[in-house]
Motif scaffolding. Sequence first.
Motif, PDB file in Angstrom:
ATOM      1  N   LEU A  24     -82.236 -63.608   0.602  1.00 32.04           N
ATOM      2  CA  LEU A  24     -83.488 -64.301   0.944  1.00 32.04           C
ATOM      3  C   LEU A  24     -83.914 -63.947   2.371  1.00 32.04           C
ATOM      4  O   LEU A  24     -85.113 -63.737   2.640  1.00 32.04           O
ATOM      5  CB  LEU A  24     -83.308 -65.812   0.799  1.00 32.04           C
ATOM      6  CG  LEU A  24     -83.086 -66.342  -0.617  1.00 32.04           C
ATOM      7  CD1 LEU A  24     -82.849 -67.853  -0.593  1.00 32.04           C
ATOM      8  CD2 LEU A  24     -84.299 -66.035  -1.506  1.00 32.04           C
ATOM      9  N   LYS A  25     -82.957 -63.884   3.286  1.00 36.10           N
ATOM     10  CA  LYS A  25     -83.273 -63.519   4.665  1.00 36.10           C
ATOM     11  C   LYS A  25     -83.783 -62.081   4.747  1.00 36.10           C
ATOM     12  O   LYS A  25     -84.677 -61.763   5.539  1.00 36.10           O
ATOM     13  CB  LYS A  25     -82.035 -63.682   5.543  1.00 36.10           C
ATOM     14  CG  LYS A  25     -81.579 -65.130   5.726  1.00 36.10           C
ATOM     15  CD  LYS A  25     -80.335 -65.199   6.601  1.00 36.10           C
ATOM     16  CE  LYS A  25     -79.861 -66.642   6.763  1.00 36.10           C
ATOM     17  NZ  LYS A  25     -78.622 -66.708   7.579  1.00 36.10           N
ATOM     18  N   ARG A  26     -83.199 -61.212   3.933  1.00 30.08           N
ATOM     19  CA  ARG A  26     -83.628 -59.811   3.946  1.00 30.08           C
ATOM     20  C   ARG A  26     -85.052 -59.651   3.434  1.00 30.08           C
ATOM     21  O   ARG A  26     -85.777 -58.741   3.847  1.00 30.08           O
ATOM     22  CB  ARG A  26     -82.667 -58.967   3.092  1.00 30.08           C
ATOM     23  CG  ARG A  26     -81.289 -58.763   3.743  1.00 30.08           C
ATOM     24  CD  ARG A  26     -80.311 -58.141   2.780  1.00 30.08           C
ATOM     25  NE  ARG A  26     -78.990 -57.972   3.395  1.00 30.08           N
ATOM     26  CZ  ARG A  26     -77.868 -57.840   2.709  1.00 30.08           C
ATOM     27  NH1 ARG A  26     -77.903 -57.857   1.375  1.00 30.08           N
ATOM     28  NH2 ARG A  26     -76.718 -57.692   3.348  1.00 30.08           N
ATOM     29  N   GLY A  72     -84.536 -55.894   9.118  1.00 25.92           N
ATOM     30  CA  GLY A  72     -83.354 -56.383   9.816  1.00 25.92           C
ATOM     31  C   GLY A  72     -82.062 -55.933   9.142  1.00 25.92           C
ATOM     32  O   GLY A  72     -82.028 -55.679   7.941  1.00 25.92           O
ATOM     33  N   VAL A  73     -81.016 -55.810   9.940  1.00 27.48           N
ATOM     34  CA  VAL A  73     -79.683 -55.498   9.415  1.00 27.48           C
ATOM     35  C   VAL A  73     -78.910 -56.809   9.328  1.00 27.48           C
ATOM     36  O   VAL A  73     -78.377 -57.289  10.341  1.00 27.48           O
ATOM     37  CB  VAL A  73     -78.946 -54.489  10.316  1.00 27.48           C
ATOM     38  CG1 VAL A  73     -77.559 -54.185   9.748  1.00 27.48           C
ATOM     39  CG2 VAL A  73     -79.756 -53.210  10.459  1.00 27.48           C
ATOM     40  N   ILE A  74     -78.897 -57.397   8.150  1.00 25.52           N
ATOM     41  CA  ILE A  74     -78.291 -58.719   7.957  1.00 25.52           C
ATOM     42  C   ILE A  74     -77.087 -58.568   7.034  1.00 25.52           C
ATOM     43  O   ILE A  74     -77.220 -58.131   5.892  1.00 25.52           O
ATOM     44  CB  ILE A  74     -79.304 -59.707   7.352  1.00 25.52           C
ATOM     45  CG1 ILE A  74     -80.571 -59.752   8.216  1.00 25.52           C
ATOM     46  CG2 ILE A  74     -78.681 -61.092   7.234  1.00 25.52           C
ATOM     47  CD1 ILE A  74     -81.685 -60.569   7.612  1.00 25.52           C
ATOM     48  N   MET A  75     -75.930 -58.910   7.545  1.00 26.56           N
ATOM     49  CA  MET A  75     -74.682 -58.759   6.793  1.00 26.56           C
ATOM     50  C   MET A  75     -74.145 -60.113   6.359  1.00 26.56           C
ATOM     51  O   MET A  75     -74.376 -61.134   7.024  1.00 26.56           O
ATOM     52  CB  MET A  75     -73.627 -58.047   7.643  1.00 26.56           C
ATOM     53  CG  MET A  75     -74.049 -56.654   8.132  1.00 26.56           C
ATOM     54  SD  MET A  75     -74.138 -55.480   6.781  1.00 26.56           S
ATOM     55  CE  MET A  75     -72.400 -55.329   6.357  1.00 26.56           C
ATOM     56  N   VAL A  76     -73.428 -60.133   5.250  1.00 23.92           N
ATOM     57  CA  VAL A  76     -72.721 -61.333   4.813  1.00 23.92           C
ATOM     58  C   VAL A  76     -71.527 -61.532   5.737  1.00 23.92           C
ATOM     59  O   VAL A  76     -70.775 -60.593   6.015  1.00 23.92           O
ATOM     60  CB  VAL A  76     -72.238 -61.189   3.355  1.00 23.92           C
ATOM     61  CG1 VAL A  76     -71.403 -62.402   2.938  1.00 23.92           C
ATOM     62  CG2 VAL A  76     -73.432 -61.016   2.424  1.00 23.92           C
ATOM     63  N   LYS A  77     -71.357 -62.742   6.248  1.00 22.58           N
ATOM     64  CA  LYS A  77     -70.269 -63.030   7.178  1.00 22.58           C
ATOM     65  C   LYS A  77     -69.217 -63.920   6.506  1.00 22.58           C
ATOM     66  O   LYS A  77     -69.545 -64.838   5.754  1.00 22.58           O
ATOM     67  CB  LYS A  77     -70.817 -63.751   8.422  1.00 22.58           C
ATOM     68  CG  LYS A  77     -71.765 -62.917   9.275  1.00 22.58           C
ATOM     69  CD  LYS A  77     -70.984 -61.943  10.138  1.00 22.58           C
ATOM     70  CE  LYS A  77     -71.917 -61.168  11.079  1.00 22.58           C
ATOM     71  NZ  LYS A  77     -72.321 -61.933  12.251  1.00 22.58           N
TER      72      LYS A  77
END
Length: 482
Positions: A367-369, A375-380
């Motif tokens: 959803l953030k992507r 953006g470079v959004i990774m699962v943490k």
Amino acid sequence: MINFRFITNLLGRLLLLESAFLFLCIIVAFIYKGPDLMAFVYTTAITLTSGGAICRFVKIKDRVLAKKDGYFMVTTVWIVFSLFGCLPYIWGNTLPSFTDAFFETMSGFTTTGSSVIPDIESVPHATLFWRSLTHWLGGVGIIMLFIAVLPSLGIEGRDLYVAETTGPTHNKTSFTFTGSARKIWLLYVILTLIQSVLLYAGGMNTFDSICHTMSTISTGGFSTKANSIAHWNSPYIQYVIITFMFISGTNFGLLYGIFQGYWRKLYTDNEFRFYTTITIVASIIIGTGLYFSGWADTEKSFRDALFQVVSIMTTTGFATVDYLQWSPLLGLILFLLFFTGACAGSTAGGFKMIRVYLLFKNSFTELKRLIHPNGVIMVKYNHKSVHPNIMTGVMGFAILYIIIFVLGSLVMALFADDMLTACSSVISSMSNVGPGFGSIGPMYTYAPFNEFAKLFLSFLMLVGRLEIFTVMVLFTPSFWKR
């Protein structure tokens, strides 16, 4: 090519190990003067002889085990252990049918806890002890027990360890594999001793306290009583078992860290926090529903709810009440918990909390992507980025898990009285829970199913216990290519 000679030799050594535990049952049968004494004498003799003959005549030429060998050996070991382990049921006349005996044994080693024995309290002590002992051996893992001696054979146990242990991201390489196996088994034994003492102090006799401890620590669920834990009607015993079921559903690597004094890991580990939160929320919802429906007073309503939630989430399968008498909404919540399982690296089966957590995180990350496409959004996870390969593996596991559940339910629909029984028998076997819904509720057995259905469910138990991929990879053509 599969190193069949080396694997066969190792299987022989493992049979020697199994015969040592079968010998314990001879001692129990002798103490209680049980009619199953000779059944265990014959089984121990055959297992010991078979293992010794294999080690004597199948010599090792190449001491190398590849990853393929690890998958093949782990699956084979669990099947062979069950084949030899079912002999006391047959020769002791507890379960004269091979299919029933194999089902009971596979259910024991995979810590599923499903049973086909109609009158459990008429079963001799040694056979009851063997049922619980199969749980205890299968809880941490047969291979895990053997890895401690693998260096003496000149091989590395990594691929066997990875093939049998559960979960996608728990630490499998933080220390040597031999050291890992020894430390985990030491912790396993310590927890077993502590719970046995606590149950004995609560009114169980020595035999029942040992058997129920082995079934609890392994999250198995076999009981020596027809009414399971409800037989004692003791809040103290129930709270002790709740506590140790919850502990056994926790990652043993995390538990070992706590024993070393690293308590902060409890608060920082995302999976443990998620596991605890789901347990508390589900118990409060069900307990509140039971109280307002007039089930019992406040304490008993929440105790019954907590016990069943923890029992199912940790895939133990013990029962204090017949949850089929609860409202459909509360039953639905319990049914959903069949899919979750507890923590990776624990003795519990099921999907595992870490996978559920990562799938949720990945969904919100997507959803953030969408909002921030550049953006470079990774699962943490635990404040660290999760490698895309791990997420691919988790999603692949989830898809395969659902496919097997759907196809398995369609197969079982041919043999079950209703679809609820069919679906719950499949997910209960895959998740190694034991009891289900419909005609296989907590106060019933799997005895009415025909032989094919029992063998099919036995296969699903093995698939679930070994995390699907370990078994299913054997059915791919590429596995057998050079």
